[in-house]
Enzyme design. Structure first.
Site, PDB file in Angstrom:
ATOM      1  N   LYS A  27      31.661   4.854  55.781  1.00 38.73           N
ATOM      2  CA  LYS A  27      30.602   3.853  55.647  1.00 38.73           C
ATOM      3  C   LYS A  27      29.920   3.684  57.002  1.00 38.73           C
ATOM      4  O   LYS A  27      30.430   3.040  57.889  1.00 38.73           O
ATOM      5  CB  LYS A  27      31.178   2.533  55.144  1.00 38.73           C
ATOM      6  CG  LYS A  27      31.725   2.689  53.731  1.00 38.73           C
ATOM      7  CD  LYS A  27      32.181   1.374  53.131  1.00 38.73           C
ATOM      8  CE  LYS A  27      32.675   1.640  51.715  1.00 38.73           C
ATOM      9  NZ  LYS A  27      34.104   1.493  51.545  1.00 38.73           N
ATOM     10  N   TRP A  55      26.751   5.134  52.589  1.00 43.93           N
ATOM     11  CA  TRP A  55      27.921   5.979  52.361  1.00 43.93           C
ATOM     12  C   TRP A  55      27.649   7.438  52.718  1.00 43.93           C
ATOM     13  O   TRP A  55      26.613   7.986  52.368  1.00 43.93           O
ATOM     14  CB  TRP A  55      28.341   5.920  50.889  1.00 43.93           C
ATOM     15  CG  TRP A  55      28.948   4.619  50.491  1.00 43.93           C
ATOM     16  CD1 TRP A  55      29.055   3.494  51.256  1.00 43.93           C
ATOM     17  CD2 TRP A  55      29.535   4.312  49.224  1.00 43.93           C
ATOM     18  NE1 TRP A  55      29.692   2.509  50.545  1.00 43.93           N
ATOM     19  CE2 TRP A  55      29.987   2.973  49.300  1.00 43.93           C
ATOM     20  CE3 TRP A  55      29.732   5.027  48.055  1.00 43.93           C
ATOM     21  CZ2 TRP A  55      30.620   2.343  48.223  1.00 43.93           C
ATOM     22  CZ3 TRP A  55      30.353   4.407  46.988  1.00 43.93           C
ATOM     23  CH2 TRP A  55      30.800   3.073  47.078  1.00 43.93           C
ATOM     24  N   GLU A  92      46.408  10.444  35.456  1.00 40.27           N
ATOM     25  CA  GLU A  92      46.119   9.400  34.468  1.00 40.27           C
ATOM     26  C   GLU A  92      45.302   9.912  33.289  1.00 40.27           C
ATOM     27  O   GLU A  92      45.122   9.226  32.291  1.00 40.27           O
ATOM     28  CB  GLU A  92      45.332   8.251  35.131  1.00 40.27           C
ATOM     29  CG  GLU A  92      46.114   7.421  36.114  1.00 40.27           C
ATOM     30  CD  GLU A  92      46.118   7.995  37.532  1.00 40.27           C
ATOM     31  OE1 GLU A  92      45.928   9.212  37.688  1.00 40.27           O
ATOM     32  OE2 GLU A  92      46.313   7.215  38.472  1.00 40.27           O
TER      33      GLU A  92
HETATM   34  P1  ADP Z   1      47.634  12.562  43.155  1.00 37.16           P
HETATM   35  O1  ADP Z   1      46.682  11.430  43.334  1.00 37.16           O
HETATM   36  O2  ADP Z   1      48.987  12.168  42.789  1.00 37.16           O
HETATM   37  O3  ADP Z   1      47.511  13.616  44.194  1.00 37.16           O
HETATM   38  P2  ADP Z   1      46.163  13.672  40.944  1.00 37.16           P
HETATM   39  O4  ADP Z   1      46.275  15.127  40.746  1.00 37.16           O
HETATM   40  O5  ADP Z   1      46.256  12.814  39.784  1.00 37.16           O
HETATM   41  O6  ADP Z   1      47.326  13.362  41.863  1.00 37.16           O
HETATM   42  O7  ADP Z   1      44.899  13.368  41.799  1.00 37.16           O
HETATM   43  C1  ADP Z   1      43.692  13.093  41.186  1.00 37.16           C
HETATM   44  C2  ADP Z   1      42.611  13.015  42.206  1.00 37.16           C
HETATM   45  O8  ADP Z   1      42.382  14.270  42.819  1.00 37.16           O
HETATM   46  C3  ADP Z   1      41.278  12.649  41.630  1.00 37.16           C
HETATM   47  O9  ADP Z   1      41.169  11.268  41.447  1.00 37.16           O
HETATM   48  C4  ADP Z   1      40.317  13.175  42.693  1.00 37.16           C
HETATM   49  O10 ADP Z   1      40.188  12.281  43.779  1.00 37.16           O
HETATM   50  C5  ADP Z   1      41.011  14.392  43.188  1.00 37.16           C
HETATM   51  N1  ADP Z   1      40.444  15.579  42.549  1.00 37.16           N
HETATM   52  C6  ADP Z   1      40.923  16.246  41.486  1.00 37.16           C
HETATM   53  N2  ADP Z   1      40.144  17.307  41.197  1.00 37.16           N
HETATM   54  C7  ADP Z   1      39.144  17.315  42.094  1.00 37.16           C
HETATM   55  C8  ADP Z   1      38.009  18.150  42.322  1.00 37.16           C
HETATM   56  N3  ADP Z   1      37.748  19.230  41.597  1.00 37.16           N
HETATM   57  N4  ADP Z   1      37.184  17.821  43.334  1.00 37.16           N
HETATM   58  C9  ADP Z   1      37.425  16.748  44.108  1.00 37.16           C
HETATM   59  N5  ADP Z   1      38.474  15.930  43.947  1.00 37.16           N
HETATM   60  C10 ADP Z   1      39.329  16.203  42.954  1.00 37.16           C
END
Ligand code: ADP
Length: 542
Positions: free
Chosen positions: A439, A444, A330
């Site tokens: 939780k 958390w 997004e």
């Molecule tokens: P999908 O949800 O389709 O797998 P995305 O690549 O758009 O594809 O996923 C985004 C999500 O990935 C973020 O909202 C987050 O939760 C996680 N994410 C991305 N980069 C990181 C990071 N460096 N550390 C932790 N979580 C991450």
């Protein structure tokens, strides 16, 4: 009073025009699907993209039509993007790692009219195509002699198709807000949601991604995007690299340690980017063979949290700088990158690793905040965590077809679904996905923090933490772990290793060893599946 400067719409084809004019000979090297390494350059790539535009126009595609790509990272895949965008049509990247039914659902939702497909995915497309009513043409990214007999409508081999064009064509011009690309989130919760990028958002994102404190790439760099173009636009590299004139090395279908190493070595790659699982494979290969990385300067790691042990290995053993990054489909996708602000520039050792484990700060063009459940903004104190919200010119303002409207508020903030804290210096750290957080007794517990800690244990290859229901606390953390080959640690060993490094009440109640942890199509731990597998798990003492 209005400014008196020129209107210069931010159209994506200007990126490739710039590359072809300023860096015509700069190479794009691909590991082709047929096998051999093939070489082209920005001048040729532009010429072939123009032919793609010309032929799409001839074949009846119009502005706004969605044209899918089901392909690995190669120069051909890039040509299709620029060709599609050049007539104001919309490239729609499909993730081949999804189930066929999911891909069919997505293609129907997007109403894809054509598809550019790699040889690898022909069997997959044969399963999908009959249920996609809008599909009227299949262009196979190969020579005619390599295209097998397939049961698909209107099949044509890319090279023969392309040969029919003379390239005497000009990019069409249109408003910079015209749709350029489309990508569906993998739908780890609920149905996949379509994100629609515009020309303007792609160009602005290419700029913000390239900035010195973002990826920091220049024309002198040799860039290997291991992250697939179907995974959130290869993090913008197919747009940033032509903008900068950086040499591109495209890995095709092979992302295993030896194959990636071969490209890093022979092409003298200076910059690369991918999710942690890819780097686990490479590091393992390096450890097994004793090879080194003399050319590589920087690796961007994101998509899921980058373990501290991985950052340390790259930096200490191989002299490669790690930039931890966070983003999402997004957001085009970059949100934050972890480079060193002046006050941290001189930090070393563990202190530096403490910072690098964070996902970093926003470049110009991304705003972020954290809020509680009532949308009240929370302080940037490095410990209070809340919902992470973002806005900016390369952040979605709605999903295709209007689904998921609850994630967008009237002030233009998008709720990422992530939970994070932000410190005084502006560095953000993801502590969880809102739906994965454990939780316990109303408090958390960050599963990511526990996972990062656990994989630091020398006997563990991978770790995931999930909440398991507990009669007293509601939920308690369970550590699910995969051991390294030949290692058989016991549970108490792992828990002792974690003790003292997190609050006592955060420590997992139990450790379950498994052969494999399930992953999503974008290489993330599939927590929903793990929760299903351990639904009836009884914690000790329960
Ligand atoms: P999908 O949800 O389709 O797998 P995305 O690549 O758009 O594809 O996923 C985004 C999500 O990935 C973020 O909202 C987050 O939760 C996680 N994410 C991305 N980069 C990181 C990071 N460096 N550390 C932790 N979580 C991450």
């Amino acid at each position: 009073m209005l400014g008196l400067m020129q209107e210069w719409p931010l159209n994506c084809h200007k990126l490739i025009d710039h590359a072809a004019r300023q860096y015509p000979d700069r190479e794009i090297v691909s590991r082709s699907i047929e096998g051999p390494i093939v070489r082209t350059n920005y001048a040729e790539l532009r010429q072939r993209s123009l032919k793609v535009s010309q032929l799409l126009r001839r074949d009846g595609y119009r502005r706004g039509d969605r044209i899918a790509t089901l392909a690995w990272n190669t120069a051909r895949h890039i040509e299709t993007w620029y060709g599609i965008m050049g007539i104001g049509a919309v490239y729609h990247t499909l993730n081949p790692r999804l189930f066929p039914e999911q891909i069919a659902w997505i293609m129907n939702h997007a109403e894809d009219r054509g598809v550019f497909v790699d040889l690898t995915f022909l069997p997959l497309l044969e399963k999908i195509a009959p249920s996609v009513g809008s599909l009227r043409q299949v262009i196979v990214l190969a020579d005619a002699k390599n295209v097998p007999d397939v049961n698909l409508p209107n099949v044509v081999a890319y090279e023969e198709w392309l040969a029919a064009a003379d390239g005497d064509f000009a990019w069409e011009t249109f408003d910079e807000n015209t749709a350029a690309g489309m990508c569906y989130t993998s739908g780890t919760t609920g149905e996949p949601k379509g994100v629609v990028y515009s020309h303007r958002s792609n160009v602005l994102h290419a700029m913000l991604a390239a900035l010195p404190d973002s990826m920091g790439i220049s024309s002198r760099d040799v860039v290997l995007p291991v992250v697939p173009m179907f995974h959130a636009n290869a993090w913008g590299l197919a747009h940033s690299c032509p903008m900068l004139g950086a040499k591109l090395v495209m890995p095709g279908a092979r992302m295993d340690g030896p194959s990636i190493y071969e490209l890093l070595d022979t092409e003298k790659v200076t910059f690369t980017a991918a999710v942690p699982t890819v780097w686990l494979m490479l590091l393992q290969h390096l450890e097994e063979t004793g090879k080194t990385l003399p050319h590589l300067r920087k690796v961007v790691i994101g998509g899921s949290a980058c373990p501290r042990s991985m950052i340390r290995k790259f930096q200490d053993n191989y002299g490669v700088d790690v930039v931890h990054a966070w983003g999402m489909t997004e957001m085009s996708p970059l949100g934050t990158l972890c480079t060193m602000k002046p006050q941290h520039a001189e930090t070393e050792g563990d202190e530096r690793l403490d910072i690098q484990q964070k996902q970093g700060f926003t470049p110009f063009g991304v705003e972020m905040k954290i809020t509680d459940d009532d949308n009240r903004e929370l302080p940037w104190d490095g410990s209070t965590f809340g919902r992470l919200k973002v806005r900016g010119p390369a952040v979605a303002r709605s999903y295709y077809g209007g689904t998921g409207a609850e994630q967008f508020d009237e002030d233009g903030w998008f709720d990422t679904g992530d939970v994070a804290h932000i410190d005084h210096s502006g560095y953000m750290q993801i502590t969880d996905r809102a739906k994965d957080v454990v939780k316990s007794g109303g408090e958390w517990i960050s599963t990511i923090e526990l996972e990062n800690l656990a994989v630091g244990h020398p006997a563990l290859a991978e770790a995931a933490v999930i909440g398991v229901s507990h009669p007293k606390w509601g939920e308690r953390p369970l550590l699910v772990a995969v051991c390294k080959p030949g290692k058989e640690p016991d549970k108490s060993d792992i828990l002792r290793f974690m003790e003292g490094r997190v609050a006592k009440w955060w420590l997992p109640d139990d450790v379950a060893f498994v052969d494999e942890i399930p992953h999503t199509a974008t290489g993330k731990i599939q927590k929903s599946r793990l929760r299903e597998l351990f639904r009836d798990y009884r914690l000790p003492g329960d």
